[in-house]
Each structure stands twice: as C-alpha cells, then as structure tokens.
Design an enzyme around this catalytic site. Sequence first.
Site, short mmCIF file in Angstrom:
data_model
loop_
_atom_site.label_atom_id
_atom_site.label_comp_id
_atom_site.label_asym_id
_atom_site.label_seq_id
_atom_site.Cartn_x
_atom_site.Cartn_y
_atom_site.Cartn_z
N PRO A 1 43.13 33.24 31.35
CA PRO A 1 41.98 33.63 30.52
C PRO A 1 40.73 32.84 30.89
CG PRO A 1 43.95 33.32 29.18
CD PRO A 1 44.28 32.82 30.55
N GLU A 2 39.60 33.53 30.92
CA GLU A 2 38.34 32.89 31.28
C GLU A 2 37.55 32.53 30.03
OE1 GLU A 2 36.37 34.76 34.62
OE2 GLU A 2 38.27 35.58 35.34
N LYS B 1 37.47 26.46 29.70
CA LYS B 1 38.74 27.10 29.37
C LYS B 1 39.56 26.26 28.40
CE LYS B 1 38.84 29.36 33.91
NZ LYS B 1 39.61 29.61 35.15
N ARG C 1 42.10 31.75 45.89
CA ARG C 1 42.20 32.79 44.86
C ARG C 1 41.69 34.10 45.43
NH1 ARG C 1 41.81 30.24 39.87
NH2 ARG C 1 42.32 32.24 38.92
#
Length: 297
Positions: A2-3, A51, A286
């Site tokens: 989750p960002e 985060k 990523r």
Amino acid sequence: MPEGDVVLRTARRLTLALAEGELVRSELRWPTLAGNDLTGLRSLGTVSYGKNLLTRFSDGRTLHTHLRMDGTWRVTATPAEVDDRAGHGDIGVRRSAGGRPRDRRERGRYGRGPRTYDPAAAGSDVRAVLATASWTCTGHQLGMMHLLRTHDESRLLAPLGPDVLGDTYDADVEAAIGEAIHAQGAREIGAVLLDQGVLAGLGTIYMAETLFRHKVSPWRAAADVPDPAAMSATARRLMLGSADAPTGPNTRGSIAMVTYGRSGEPCVRCTTPIRDGRVGEPPYDRIAYYCPRCQLR
C-alpha cells in the site's frame, strides 16, 4: 505494498473508529510487545507518515505499525451485547436476546449492523486488536509494530525523506525535495522516487503515474530530470485525489491509472503500447510501467 494514499485513508479511519471512549480491549501480538496492555487508554488519533501509521495514546505512547506488502487494518462494530463498563479485571456479563450470557472474551466473535466481525480474525494473521465500546480495529498481517514514546516519533522517522502527503508540505519542502532528487546524480529517477529516504509515500503506482505525466523515462538520470520539485507536487496531487476520493483509493481504470498495470494497452496520449521493465538495482529492483514514445530514455 500500500502506498501513501491508502495509508492516509487508513489513518483517518482509525482516528474516527477509536475517537470515542477508552479502549475496552487491547491485544498486541508481537514478540517484543508481549505483556503491553493499552486497555483503559484513549486514542488521540492516528497519523500517517509515508507508509507508516502512528496511533497516539493518552499515556504519551505511540503504536507504530507498517502494512508492508499484505497488512490491513479492518474496522468492525463492537458488539452491543457486551457490558464494556466492567472493570479491567472483570468479565462484564450481559444477557443476549436468547438469554445466554456473553462475556468480554466473546467480544471479537460477533458484530452488529451490516458489517459483522470476521470469525477468522482470531486466526494467526492478527497482529493487533484495539477496541472501544463502539468499534473494533484489527490489524492483519502487519509487517512492523513498535510501541514508543510519542516524543520519540521523530527519531523513528529520521531516516525518511519528507512525507509527500504531509500537512507541512509547502513551497520550501517542495524545493528541498527537488534538490534532494537532483543530488542523486546518475541514479535512475524511477528508483529515486521509490526511495523512502528521499521522498516518503510513493510506490510503483505513483512512481509510474507521476513520470508519465512529466514525460520522463523511469531510467533517466535524476540529475537530468527537469523541475523535479514539480514532479513531487504532481505525485502529491494524484495521491491526495485518491486519498480523498469518496469511492475509495484509485484503482485500475480510474483517471489516475493511465500507465500502471497496463502493459500492452495503448497510451492515452499517443496510442503506443505501454511497456514495463525493471528499475533499480537487484534485489531491490521494482517494476516500472511507461510509454516508450512519450517517455524517451
């Protein structure tokens, strides 16, 4: 993972759920926190930083949690059948409609209204339970948990860059972020935007969406990026739009999601198929989505 937009919405939800009354139930299922009981304390609200989630309590302590890849906080109604006015050492019994007594130990098994407590919440994926007489907040598969003094929060957050969604974000912070990005030199801008030590809150979604809007390749050197301060402003605008959306955070198909997860689909600007690749150095590389025509290397 989750960002920042999802974490901010989670912080707002925890703040509302725990706003009224003392905690009537507290469980911290974490090896280093065994024996810590927050029952009887009041929540002073939850804030997000990048985060990270910081839930502050009336005794001057903060519960720090991080969702990592799979963590979630779920909010469900605390059963009305339980008498939460009982003392900490009491069970607090009230009769159910059928005459069967229910005690405090059963609180997590039942719900009221359209949302009911998930019986699976008693499983091994639960890391934290915080409940008032009205609402129960259950942390599932949390990736990190600390209990610290509230005035030590700055020490915990010291390794992080500015929070892209922070209340203190202003022109000076924006300019400082731009300088920090340029200072990364030949490092790929996609990897820089994912570096929480440079700018806290972004993940692969908003890295891709921000770079697309600025027509910058994820593999371009950070020092060569024009106006990186404006890039951070774009990321903030997109993420706040998601955090404030009445229907929930942005998902694929929303106006913000024009590159992420769309490999092979036409670019909304030039119709060239969107591609994906790896950005950053292994094993921390990523995925990055981009338009090979609009975002030339």
